[in-house]
Design a protein around this motif. Structure first.
Motif, PDB file in Angstrom:
ATOM      1  N   ARG A  99      33.344  66.322 -34.261  1.00 33.87           N
ATOM      2  CA  ARG A  99      34.124  67.419 -33.654  1.00 33.87           C
ATOM      3  C   ARG A  99      35.514  67.509 -34.286  1.00 33.87           C
ATOM      4  O   ARG A  99      35.993  68.593 -34.609  1.00 33.87           O
ATOM      5  N   HIS A 100      36.153  66.353 -34.467  1.00 34.67           N
ATOM      6  CA  HIS A 100      37.495  66.330 -35.062  1.00 34.67           C
ATOM      7  C   HIS A 100      37.454  66.890 -36.482  1.00 34.67           C
ATOM      8  O   HIS A 100      38.312  67.680 -36.867  1.00 34.67           O
ATOM      9  N   SER A 101      36.440  66.524 -37.242  1.00 31.97           N
ATOM     10  CA  SER A 101      36.291  67.028 -38.603  1.00 31.97           C
ATOM     11  C   SER A 101      36.083  68.543 -38.608  1.00 31.97           C
ATOM     12  O   SER A 101      36.670  69.253 -39.427  1.00 31.97           O
ATOM     13  N   GLY A 102      35.287  69.025 -37.675  1.00 28.58           N
ATOM     14  CA  GLY A 102      35.047  70.464 -37.572  1.00 28.58           C
ATOM     15  C   GLY A 102      36.298  71.248 -37.238  1.00 28.58           C
ATOM     16  O   GLY A 102      36.513  72.352 -37.747  1.00 28.58           O
ATOM     17  N   ARG A 103      37.151  70.680 -36.382  1.00 26.95           N
ATOM     18  CA  ARG A 103      38.390  71.364 -35.984  1.00 26.95           C
ATOM     19  C   ARG A 103      39.472  71.293 -37.046  1.00 26.95           C
ATOM     20  O   ARG A 103      40.259  72.226 -37.199  1.00 26.95           O
ATOM     21  N   THR A 104      39.547  70.170 -37.764  1.00 27.29           N
ATOM     22  CA  THR A 104      40.690  69.930 -38.641  1.00 27.29           C
ATOM     23  C   THR A 104      40.355  69.939 -40.129  1.00 27.29           C
ATOM     24  O   THR A 104      41.249  70.070 -40.956  1.00 27.29           O
ATOM     25  N   GLY A 105      39.084  69.732 -40.471  1.00 25.75           N
ATOM     26  CA  GLY A 105      38.714  69.608 -41.870  1.00 25.75           C
ATOM     27  C   GLY A 105      38.889  68.190 -42.405  1.00 25.75           C
ATOM     28  O   GLY A 105      38.585  67.915 -43.564  1.00 25.75           O
ATOM     29  N   HIS A 106      39.398  67.285 -41.576  1.00 25.46           N
ATOM     30  CA  HIS A 106      39.556  65.889 -42.002  1.00 25.46           C
ATOM     31  C   HIS A 106      38.166  65.284 -42.172  1.00 25.46           C
ATOM     32  O   HIS A 106      37.283  65.492 -41.349  1.00 25.46           O
ATOM     33  N   ASP A 107      38.002  64.518 -43.255  1.00 24.65           N
ATOM     34  CA  ASP A 107      36.645  64.044 -43.546  1.00 24.65           C
ATOM     35  C   ASP A 107      36.521  62.542 -43.776  1.00 24.65           C
ATOM     36  O   ASP A 107      35.465  62.063 -44.156  1.00 24.65           O
ATOM     37  N   LEU A 108      37.578  61.773 -43.512  1.00 23.28           N
ATOM     38  CA  LEU A 108      37.490  60.332 -43.710  1.00 23.28           C
ATOM     39  C   LEU A 108      37.934  59.615 -42.436  1.00 23.28           C
ATOM     40  O   LEU A 108      39.024  59.872 -41.909  1.00 23.28           O
ATOM     41  N   PHE A 109      37.077  58.716 -41.962  1.00 23.83           N
ATOM     42  CA  PHE A 109      37.325  58.011 -40.707  1.00 23.83           C
ATOM     43  C   PHE A 109      37.104  56.520 -40.895  1.00 23.83           C
ATOM     44  O   PHE A 109      36.293  56.102 -41.716  1.00 23.83           O
ATOM     45  N   ARG A 110      37.820  55.740 -40.115  1.00 27.49           N
ATOM     46  CA  ARG A 110      37.605  54.289 -40.060  1.00 27.49           C
ATOM     47  C   ARG A 110      36.850  54.020 -38.768  1.00 27.49           C
ATOM     48  O   ARG A 110      37.257  54.453 -37.692  1.00 27.49           O
ATOM     49  N   ARG A 111      35.727  53.327 -38.888  1.00 24.08           N
ATOM     50  CA  ARG A 111      34.944  52.989 -37.695  1.00 24.08           C
ATOM     51  C   ARG A 111      35.132  51.510 -37.381  1.00 24.08           C
ATOM     52  O   ARG A 111      35.128  50.670 -38.270  1.00 24.08           O
ATOM     53  N   VAL A 112      35.273  51.218 -36.092  1.00 23.42           N
ATOM     54  CA  VAL A 112      35.474  49.840 -35.646  1.00 23.42           C
ATOM     55  C   VAL A 112      34.437  49.521 -34.584  1.00 23.42           C
ATOM     56  O   VAL A 112      34.269  50.279 -33.616  1.00 23.42           O
ATOM     57  N   PHE A 113      33.740  48.412 -34.785  1.00 25.07           N
ATOM     58  CA  PHE A 113      32.747  47.920 -33.832  1.00 25.07           C
ATOM     59  C   PHE A 113      33.256  46.574 -33.340  1.00 25.07           C
ATOM     60  O   PHE A 113      33.458  45.660 -34.132  1.00 25.07           O
ATOM     61  N   THR A 114      33.437  46.442 -32.046  1.00 25.47           N
ATOM     62  CA  THR A 114      33.979  45.220 -31.472  1.00 25.47           C
ATOM     63  C   THR A 114      32.960  44.617 -30.518  1.00 25.47           C
ATOM     64  O   THR A 114      32.414  45.305 -29.659  1.00 25.47           O
ATOM     65  N   ASP A 115      32.690  43.329 -30.695  1.00 25.23           N
ATOM     66  CA  ASP A 115      31.809  42.661 -29.754  1.00 25.23           C
ATOM     67  C   ASP A 115      32.513  41.419 -29.212  1.00 25.23           C
ATOM     68  O   ASP A 115      33.629  41.106 -29.599  1.00 25.23           O
ATOM     69  N   HIS A 116      31.870  40.756 -28.308  1.00 26.68           N
ATOM     70  CA  HIS A 116      32.381  39.507 -27.749  1.00 26.68           C
ATOM     71  C   HIS A 116      31.526  38.369 -28.279  1.00 26.68           C
ATOM     72  O   HIS A 116      30.308  38.517 -28.401  1.00 26.68           O
ATOM     73  N   ALA A 117      32.166  37.280 -28.624  1.00 26.44           N
ATOM     74  CA  ALA A 117      31.448  36.139 -29.173  1.00 26.44           C
ATOM     75  C   ALA A 117      31.642  34.938 -28.258  1.00 26.44           C
ATOM     76  O   ALA A 117      32.691  34.768 -27.643  1.00 26.44           O
TER      77      ALA A 117
END
Length: 76
Positions: free
Chosen positions: A52-70
């Motif tokens: 959605r953000h890319s569609g609204r702004t044209g921005h095309d690069l994102f950092r994805r973060v996956f956090t778990d508990h160990a």
């Protein structure tokens, strides 16, 4: 007599703790943007935000973060 310390090395293991869950987030990396999805319990929610953000702004690069508990346990 001087004090002595005795060190014992113990093997430990570390693994995902399912009860802690996993958190998914996406961050826009476009210059001067700073937008972020916020934490989500489902990966699709963070991805949908990025789309959605890319569609609204044209921005095309994102950092994805996956956090778990160990959880660490002694192997003994």
């Amino acid at each position: 007599m001087s004090p002595r310390a005795v060190y014992r090395h113990v093997v430990h293991t570390i693994c995902h703790a399912p009860e802690g869950g996993i958190t998914y987030e996406a961050f826009c990396t476009a210059a001067n943007c700073g937008a972020e999805s916020g934490p989500h319990a489902e990966q699709e929610a963070a991805q949908d935000w990025a789309l959605r953000h890319s569609g609204r702004t044209g921005h095309d690069l994102f950092r994805r973060v996956f956090t778990d508990h160990a959880q660490v346990t002694r192997a003994e």
